[in-house]
Design an enzyme around this catalytic site. Structure first.
Site: not given
Ligand code: ZN
Lengths: 479, 478, 90
Positions: B78, B153, B177
């Site tokens: 990420k 996310s 997330s």
């Protein structure tokens, strides 16, 4: 009568730790190339986390104990949120007591001066920001600022007093004591540039509280406070309202100035730092800190008095760790504590250059005299090798170049005349020139002092008065 | 079978036995990425050094050296996790050209285990969002239906795994997330216990809530990645314990509690799927019962208070002076420079910064932040009590099916409400996992399992049990 | 809680974020909606509950050992003589 009240917030840089408060960079940033003493953490890079320095907590704990504070079982850190170009994270990690006690020390008290005392509100640990420099040194014309983050993250111990001072003179005495304590603890080398800073708050006649920030040396705090008292009294006498505000000390013009660029207290949005767990000090912390604490000024004074020093002399010595250390080294060379202490406190101190002392932050700035020299001097006097007046003259000669008093005494023939024939010759010549006085003295024993005076004068004080008197008396009988 | 379809365990075994080289494998993946990225947009940056890294691993194996349990395995990271020398943008203009001078601990540990960073995965700016729509680098699309959001996310992480652009991924999870996109993309995603995994190098959004979490196509792959990254780190003082090792094991007789509140306000089709999942677990010898968690009522309020408060302060450092995007400071007065530079934050980031500043404002700390932290204690106590009679709690990961891109973007509150089931684990600091439960009209549904602090093994046991029994179909057509 | 435009404007200043009139309008309305939702916290029975926190023993804090960071941690190209150039103060 407009009574004033004053309180202080003192920031002492922790110079006794090797690394910064939250990262491994060095605390000793002075003299390093700009930004050479930084890492991702103290530059506030994304993803970095604070790693609390154990030794800094210990130092802050010792300071709290030395100031009579309670040390809680747990401490925590808060974020004080405000923007400023020298602040890498745009918040400062500090401690805060509004919701819970999280600072390392609270509710202490300290005696200082002659029986005065002040309450200590809290002692807390926090981080220093970076430093701003202006190109060409001019804030007005520079189109950019230059930032050096070498200082960012150096630990600060903040000491906050209650507004217990009523006379600006007390502030100086109190700061002397604080300086001596943090020096004795090894917490802060107060002589290092910018290592101690002080904010003061002043209110007159129960009026609004005004904060004075940015006082860069302890010597100026008293001046800043006096200026502010006068300003507030003048305003009140002219029926002008004194506002609750933050003012800055203008070091160049020695006045306080209005300033309104930073956030005010209600804007700081304090909240607990999630990346630093609550630190459990435990019951052992205080006792272990006490055990490893060095001797503090008050205890040292007691020890000095036991050496035979008067309370006053001992106080003067411990007020300044440099003096006290000087004294202790000197008595190692020659153990005559009372004599040595007096030489330091009454005679040596008169050679201290106040301006140079402030500039170089050392009692002995510009002087090369060392403990061994004072010890030697005391020894010469103790052993009657020279008299006190000569010793004072010799001190004047050696204090700057740092020579050994005994050598100077030898070179200048300052030693007492112990050669009987030399003294006899001098007495002979006095008897020849002072016929009338000799006649008087044979009749009136009191007139003998006049002759002795003449002998002393002729020998520039080097004659041993006792020996000379005996010889004069003997010679008078022969007349 | 193409190499890009292989799981982490298969890749490591193949590379170590020299059945195929790490270089061949990475090469195939890069081709796969080139093919599917135009549709999925899971990556912000592809690591140009991946092939080179693969060659060094191949050489190690040829030389008979230890190559690690994840030898050659491609992982996406990420883009809010720092990678030394590879820019880390947080999907924000504010960090457009930020190249970290250090690796996050989790990245170092993955690489020490032999894994290869294939690229940096897309996300909502600074991990603030539940759809991956709030990215400066475009919306990531759900590989199962590219008109829909992948969740967020960590949308890029989950989509890259689902779309077979890598074997596994690291996401971060402050309020769901990792699990939300795992659910929406039909992959396995785990949020470990707070303190199990180092956050050093994870760009902070909500420090007291978030953890890095592994994402894989199977529970087995998640275990492999978790074993590589878990354990205390001297660079993160909030980590605890030693270095745990997790295994894949069949465990019978688990006590399972279905949380009533998790089902109540859920899309009926999703709820039905979860009830079926409970039947499946019962069929595997679990003892299932229905239970209740009253604290759910104020969980979201607590979560959004803490997350926005912490975010508002965490994001203060982005003033563009030390790093950021190219904007000369010369001639600007500092306040106006900061305000101008910082107006480059995206819509949601700005909204959360201001909301967070509001809840921390003078006089409101006690009303919001302090209360929210107290609420966490209450919630944790209630969960602890439930875990006396249950080994795991289950429910849907998301209360709804993956929705259309743009559907909720204009209504922040509506968007926040989809996190209702995931924030619980973050507030309590407890572990939770999302495993694929099946499909409704071709859209994935995820089953969430939660356990007590540091009971990761229990969660993995239950998830593995369910995975084996449910046998949910594998990969989307792209 | 009511949220006013003046409050949001002040918060924008505290956060150093330039807000356009349209943004100010929109955020005020949205944040009021969010804050009303957060007011749910008021309904909780919270008298004596301790807030959640992590803990660490003093003995486990970082030992005071310095180390130098290898490499350049500053990203900006706006520098002079080792200093970082920042906006002016006046
Ligand atoms: Zn540092």
């Amino acid at each position: 009568m407009m009574e004033q009240k004053m309180g202080l917030e003192i920031h002492c840089q922790v110079t006794g730790t090797k690394s910064k408060l939250f990262c491994k960079c060095r605390c000793d940033y002075r003299g390093k190339a700009p930004n050479a003493n930084t890492c991702p953490t103290c530059l506030g890079l994304p993803g970095t986390l604070p790693l609390l320095n154990q030794k800094a907590v210990e130092f802050a704990g010792m300071t709290s104990i030395a100031l009579g504070c309670k040390v809680p079982d747990e401490i925590a850190f808060y974020r004080k949120n405000y923007f400023y170009p020298d602040l890498p994270k745009n918040f400062q990690l500090t401690q805060y007591n509004a919701y819970d006690i999280t600072s390392i020390g609270v509710e202490g008290g300290l005696e200082y001066g002659d029986g005065k005392s002040v309450r200590i509100r809290r002692v807390q640990l926090e981080e220093d920001p970076g430093r701003l420099v202006y190109d060409g040194g001019n804030m007005e014309t520079s189109v950019y600022a230059l930032i050096d983050y070498n200082r960012a993250g150096v630990p600060l111990v903040e000491i906050v007093t209650e507004p217990d001072f009523v006379d600006p003179k007390e502030i100086r005495l109190f700061l002397d004591k604080i300086t001596s304590i943090v020096e004795h603890l090894g917490l802060c080398g107060t002589k290092l540039e910018g290592s101690v800073r002080c904010d003061a708050n002043v209110s007159v006649g129960g009026g609004k509280r005004v904060e004075i920030k940015n006082v860069g040396s302890f010597a100026d705090v008293e001046k800043a406070v006096r200026y502010e008292i006068t300003r507030q009294k003048t305003m009140t006498s002219r029926d002008l309202e004194v506002r609750s505000e933050t003012r800055h000390w203008d070091d160049a013009r020695k006045v306080t100035k209005e300033s309104r660029t930073k956030e005010e207290e209600q804007d700081y949005r304090y909240f607990p730092e999630p990346d630093i767990p609550t630190v459990v000090l435990g019951s052992e912390f205080v006792s272990s800190a006490q055990r490893s604490m060095p001797e503090l000024p008050d205890a040292r004074k007691v020890r000095f008095v036991k050496h035979g020093l008067s309370a006053h002399v001992a106080q003067v010595l411990i007020n300044n760790k440099e003096l006290a250390d000087f004294f202790e080294s000197a008595i190692k060379f020659y153990s005559s504590p009372k004599e040595i202490a007096n030489w330091i406190v009454t005679d040596l101190m008169s050679f201290v250059d106040e301006r140079q002392k402030e500039q170089e932050r050392s009692m002995f700035a510009g002087l090369k005299v060392g403990p061994e020299h004072i010890a030697d001097l005391a020894k010469l006097v103790d052993q009657d090798t020279i008299n006190r007046a000569t010793a004072k003259q010799i001190l004047g000669l050696i204090v700057r170049p740092g020579e050994m008093p005994s050598q100077v005494a030898h070179k200048t023939h300052a030693g007492k005349i112990d050669d009987v024939s030399e003294l006899a010759q001098t007495i002979d010549s006095v008897f020849e020139t002072e016929h009338a006085a000799v006649q008087d003295a044979t009749l009136n024993p009191n007139a003998i002092n006049f002759l002795l005076g003449k002998v002393m004068q002729a020998t520039k004080g080097r004659a041993d008065p006792k020996a000379a008197l005996e010889m004069i008396q003997k010679k008078l009988k022969e007349v | 079978m193409p190499l890009y379809t292989l799981g982490a365990g298969q890749v490591a075994a193949g590379v170590k036995s020299r059945e195929f080289s790490a270089e061949e494998y990475i090469q195939q993946l890069l081709e796969r990425i080139e093919k599917v990225e135009p549709k999925v947009n899971a990556f912000v940056t592809i690591n140009k050094g991946a092939i080179e890294h693969a060659r060094t691993i191949d050489k190690k194996i040829r030389d008979g050296e230890q190559a690690g349990p994840l030898a050659g395995v491609a992982v996406s990271i990420k883009d809010n996790i720092c990678t030394k020398g590879i820019r880390t943008t947080c999907a924000s203009r504010m960090l457009e050209s930020f190249v970290p001078p250090y690796d996050a601990t989790v990245v170092t540990r993955l690489q020490d285990a032999g894994a290869i960073v294939i690229g940096k995965a897309n996300l909502d700016e600074f991990a603030m969002g539940s759809t991956t729509e709030f990215s400066r680098y475009g919306t990531t699309r759900n590989p199962w239906d590219i008109s829909r959001v992948p969740g967020g996310s960590s949308g890029g992480s989950a989509a890259s795994v689902a779309a077979q652009e890598c074997a596994a991924s690291l996401g971060s999870d402050a309020g769901g997330s990792v699990r939300c996109p795992a659910s929406f993309c039909s992959v396995v995603g785990m949020k470990p216990t707070y303190g199990l995994i180092s956050r050093y190098g994870l760009v902070s959004y909500a420090n007291s809530l978030e953890q890095v979490g592994p994402i894989g196509r199977t529970v087995s792959d998640v275990v492999s990645v978790l074993n590589a990254i878990a354990g205390a780190d001297e660079n993160d003082h909030t980590t605890v314990g030693g270095k745990p090792v997790y295994t894949l094991q069949e465990r019978k007789g688990l006590r399972v509690g279905l949380v009533r509140e998790f089902i109540e306000d859920t899309d009926p089709a999703v709820a039905k799927m979860i009830l079926r999942a409970m039947d499946t677990l019962e069929g595997q010898g679990c003892k299932c019962k229905e239970t209740s968690l009253e604290s759910v009522a104020y969980a979201l309020a607590s979560y959004y208070t803490i997350a926005t408060a912490e975010a508002s302060s965490n994001l203060a450092r982005y003033d563009n002076v030390r790093y950021g995007f190219d904007m000369s400071p010369e001639g600007y007065e500092w306040n106006s420079y900061f305000a101008k530079a910082r107006s480059s934050f995206g819509e949601e980031a700005k909204r959360r910064i201001i909301t967070g500043s509001y809840v921390l404002s003078s006089g409101y700390y006690g009303k919001y932040y302090l209360k929210a932290q107290q609420a966490r204690s209450l919630l944790k106590d209630e969960l602890k009590a439930l875990f006396k009679s249950c080994d795991v709690l289950i429910g849907p990961t998301m209360p709804i099916l993956p929705f259309k891109i743009g559907e909720k973007i204009d209504d922040p509150l509506k968007m926040y409400l989809v996190d209702i089931d995931t924030v619980i684990a973050n507030l309590a600091g407890m572990p939770a996992i999302s495993v694929p439960a099946g499909f409704v009209d071709g859209l994935p549904v995820g089953l969430q399992l939660m356990a007590d602090e540091f009971q990761e093994q229990t969660i993995l046991d239950a998830a593995y049990l369910f995975e084996q029994a449910a046998n949910v179909r594998g990969s989307p057509e792209l | 809680m009511m949220v006013t435009k003046e409050q949001v404007k002040h918060l924008g200043w505290l956060a150093r974020i330039e807000l356009s009139d349209a943004e100010l309008e929109r955020y005020t309305e949205q944040i009021e909606g969010i804050v009303k939702y957060l007011d749910k916290l008021d309904a909780m029975p919270l008298q004596q509950v301790k807030p959640i926190a992590t803990r660490k023993k003093f003995a486990d804090l970082r030992p005071d050992e310095p180390a130098e960071f290898e490499g350049d941690a500053l990203g900006t190209k706006y520098r002079k003589d080792g200093f970082v150039k920042g906006p002016r103060m006046a």
